[in-house]
Design an enzyme around this catalytic site. Structure first.
Site, PDB file in Angstrom:
ATOM      1  N   CYS A 119      -2.555   7.780   5.121  1.00  0.00           N
ATOM      2  CA  CYS A 119      -2.561   7.212   3.798  1.00  0.00           C
ATOM      3  C   CYS A 119      -3.733   7.797   2.846  1.00  0.00           C
ATOM      4  O   CYS A 119      -3.651   8.115   1.795  1.00  0.00           O
ATOM      5  CB  CYS A 119      -2.766   5.689   3.566  1.00  0.00           C
ATOM      6  SG  CYS A 119      -1.818   4.789   4.893  1.00  0.00           S
ATOM      7  N   GLU A 133       0.865  -1.179   0.116  1.00  0.00           N
ATOM      8  CA  GLU A 133      -0.097   0.091   0.073  1.00  0.00           C
ATOM      9  C   GLU A 133       0.808   1.229   0.019  1.00  0.00           C
ATOM     10  O   GLU A 133       1.832   1.397   0.863  1.00  0.00           O
ATOM     11  CB  GLU A 133      -0.888  -0.161   1.222  1.00  0.00           C
ATOM     12  CG  GLU A 133      -2.147   0.907   1.133  1.00  0.00           C
ATOM     13  CD  GLU A 133      -2.031   1.867   2.331  1.00  0.00           C
ATOM     14  OE1 GLU A 133      -2.423   1.524   3.291  1.00  0.00           O
ATOM     15  OE2 GLU A 133      -1.571   3.105   2.060  1.00  0.00           O
TER      16      GLU A 133
END
Lengths: 526, 526
Positions: free
Chosen positions: B302, B265
């Protein structure tokens, strides 16, 4: 051959490539077939990929019943081709009529199975987490469903000119998922490919879908496939073929600015473990079953039993003799292409010359360019363990027996194997303890474990896994046969706090599609 | 700090690395913390990976209740660490107490959620196709279940020292799947990592599991992680971090003799679309919500909203002013590491100097090494479309407004974006038509679409997708948060014609585990 023009199919159009010309070759007659095909270039690849992209948003949101109907229409259109399809496939592949009629049945059957799967709807993996506004940190309403990945490039395989080709499992599962498909036709059966391609093209029109849902590219050489995989519109690749070919596509896909998944089904030698009680009680039956499996389709199956492990002794020696005898009785067969046939002869001759390998049944000298006879070899487990080359796939009706000192050595060989599509246990009840000892190793190595059968014959069903750890495939988490194949081409999307007006039907309140959904973790269809 | 020794944990042992020494750095005090840690070398990596491999067969076959109990024991052991864990995490990360206590709750909660998921059992995806012996070509009995992939390497993230680190989502889902885990501790919080690692190590012992189920490697530099991913025992990788780091691991994994999946990720700028009616009716509320989301955790999420798209005009101008004002009121915060802070300052200064970008809120000059204040910029959509660098992630509390001429241009910007974790629509009912036009583009680009919220705050639930197309992640078919994360570490295996004595419990007749199974295509629990 009225319907075969030698053109590529770009959406609704028929297009003649401007690259290198080629013709299909008949391995039976040894002659080139009419008409001439042409290799398409970057412009045609771009047209097909761009059309696929243009079709994507509308096609992926066709409702599941329409998409099911489309798959059924493709099946109908393939049957509509009638005997011309079978005759052309026979001429191009050298496979017999009964096999190709069966394969057509399989192809049509898997399209229908995906139609059923679509209607059932649990492939959408619909999930709903209800809002918890009263929680200390409030939880919003969150819902999830699967959506299609995007346009998929499919590479037809030579060994199943119908079931693993233009309308084969990769195409059926990608179309089912909602992905437009661009097929690169296998140059060994371009006429068969064109016929099936036109059937799909007609189904697209009959169902009123965007023409970009399907294109068929023709050509020879590796450039076409490489350029197709490089095209930015392509979002996944389905491939069945050689290890070398699969690795090349994996490298191209990984090197793209946006890497994409490649589902390559590559190589497998499908070990068969002969456990002692089974060998003692029915060695001869196993030997003849093995010979039949090995020679089926002239050994040109991904699941061909290329490695047989037994424990040294009288029973295994007798099995070796009986298997060799059964193979001696087998007729030579016509292989698919001169290239496959030549590679087979090279592989077999390599084994025959290998100092640690003994020949049990020699391939007969070829009587015609694509003729091949079965071959059987034997080696010691210690030599097999020491010589990595002995575990290379020889594509065709060749198998290697491996004599193990004991079950511990058999397990050691299993542990040393690369990933495989299948492993088979020939066992009686009295072998259960030994089988339980092998099972954990086999589970780590393969996608499918069979008991008292042979690996050829891959059922198209719900529970089938035609996959396995590398190098059997590039992604052990996937299968290329069976209904689970659809998941290769789907990805999850979450919708948070979205109104009924915006939510997709699969996630709307009241479950209008009447599908299985997971609500707050609980499966139900209410 | 009695419990932190600076050692790596290799199975049940504590081992001092022989490589480069390092210490944790406190971004609050600007000082190095005790004790000294040491970078482990190839020998320790090999020990951990080999132990994980040795543990694999027994661990993956622990029954689902035992494995659930193990996850719960980890959760208990983490809570047992008490305030020492929170204090150490505060010192190492500069994050405030409330945030870390919340994060500990999240970490414990997700372990428990996976325990629940395990017990429910549908993750096994059990499928049974009954034999059809009377069919023209008889069908054998075929059954399928999911098994664990193998030992998993987990790379802890710096920004969530608990929830995305040693016992975070990657570890929890891999352990739930039945995969032993080797964690590479993030060098920004090695003490926190060791404490949590020891909690897991203790849980392994308490549950009587093979010690190889868990190891924790310490070190600085890129060599350790690269060598871990290269080790042949490792079968998958979980990573949360930079794009550069993720791409490096992907390349290493693809170049292995046996390539393995990497779940990385990486980066996301999480576009927020301000639709006109919502902006007109509640621009100020949106502006203050946006400012709160942008500055949460000093922008180190994120899912930080790094890109805001609106349509030019009075409402958008007013929004820009209000957002800038709200950010001006925000206090500077302490970033996690000097490296992250320096990268943030560079990124912000780059935008400030960009000829096509106007600064709305300047970052204040840093008062201490890791202090950062929010920044806000604006550019024209046409410039954004022309300058690829403007879509680079600036990790931290910086955001770029993009002024579009109309909704068509807004859609054009959306179409041009790389893959993202999230997209957000701020909309009123009157914006529905416009939202419906954007939705297909957003679905193609992101893993989660939010309405009238902000992307920070990722619920750990059944329907969550924390994933998305490249470069948000390396595999858009996966999520790293929520129960579906378990599927990253599972693969299907088929069992054909296997006796009850050999079949795994999940597939035995009579459904002894009482789990959901798919029998001849139909879901049921009978």
């Amino acid at each position: 051959m009225l319907n075969i023009t030698g053109e590529a199919l770009i959406g609704a159009a028929s297009v003649r490539g401007t690259g290198e010309a080629f013709r299909a070759f008949s391995p039976v007659s040894g002659e080139d077939l009419q008409p001439e095909f042409h290799t398409v270039g970057l412009a045609e690849i771009a047209s097909a990929a761009t059309l696929a992209q243009a079709a994507f948003d509308s096609y992926r949101e066709t409702d599941k019943d329409s998409r099911a109907r489309f798959l059924e229409t493709i099946a109908e259109q393939i049957l509509e081709l009638g005997d011309e399809l079978i005759q052309r496939a026979m001429a191009e592949s050298g496979l017999p009529r009964a096999r190709l009629e069966g394969e057509r049945g399989r192809t049509v059957g898997q399209l229908k199975l995906f139609a059923e799967t679509l209607r059932e709807g649990s492939w959408l993996d619909a999930r709903l987490d209800t809002a918890l506004p009263e929680r200390a940190i409030p939880r919003p309403d969150i819902r999830m469903r699967m959506i299609a990945l995007g346009p998929v490039a499919v590479f037809g395989a030579s060994n199943f000119p119908l079931a693993f080709s233009v309308a084969g499992g990769d195409t059926a599962s990608a179309l089912a998922a909602g992905c437009p498909v661009v097929v690169k036709a296998h140059p060994a059966h371009p006429g068969t490919s064109e016929l099936v391609g036109r059937a799909i093209q007609k189904a697209v029109a009959l169902c009123g879908l965007h023409e970009g849902v399907f294109s068929l590219l023709t050509g020879i050489g590796n450039g076409l496939g490489a350029d197709l995989v490089r095209h930015p519109a392509i979002q996944a690749v389905g491939f069945t073929g050689s290890r070398q070919g699969g690795l090349a596509l994996m490298a191209i896909a990984a090197a793209r600015p946006q890497p994409i998944p490649v589902y390559a089904e590559m190589s497998s030698i499908n070990p068969v473990f002969l456990l002692p009680q089974a060998l003692a009680s029915r060695g001869e039956v196993i030997a003849s079953g093995f010979a039949a499996s090995l020679t089926l389709g002239v050994g040109q199956f991904c699941t061909n039993p290329g490695l047989i492990l037994g424990i040294k002794g009288k029973d295994f020696e007798r099995f070796a003799e009986q298997a060799a005898q059964a193979l001696a009785a087998a007729q030579p067969g016509t292989m698919l292409t001169p290239g496959i046939s030549a590679a087979y002869q090279r592989g077999v001759d390599g084994l025959a010359r290998h100092p640690k390998v003994k020949t049990l049944k020699q391939r007969a000298a070829a009587t015609a360019s694509c003729q091949a006879a079965p071959a059987l070899f034997i080696t010691e487990a210690s030599d097999f363990l020491a010589e990595h080359a002995l575990s290379d796939e020889v594509f065709g009706p060749s198998s290697l027996l491996v004599a193990c000192k004991d079950v511990a050595e058999m397990r050691q060989v299993a542990e040393k194997l690369e990933g495989q599509l299948t492993a088979t246990l020939q066992m009686d009840d009295a072998d259960t303890e030994m089988a339980l000892g092998l099972l954990p190793v086999l589970e780590r190595k393969v996608g499918r474990i069979l008991v008292n059968g042979f690996p050829t014959g891959v059922e198209v069903s719900t529970a089938m896994v035609h996959g396995g750890p590398f190098p059997a495939t590039s992604d052990s988490k996937s299968t290329s046969v069976g209904t689970a194949a659809i998941f290769r081409f789907l990805r999850p999307v979450s919708y948070q706090n979205m109104s009924q007006a915006l939510l997709p039907a699969a996630l709307k309140d009241g479950n209008p599609l009447q599908i299985w959904r997971r609500k707050d973790g609980q499966l139900g269809r209410a």
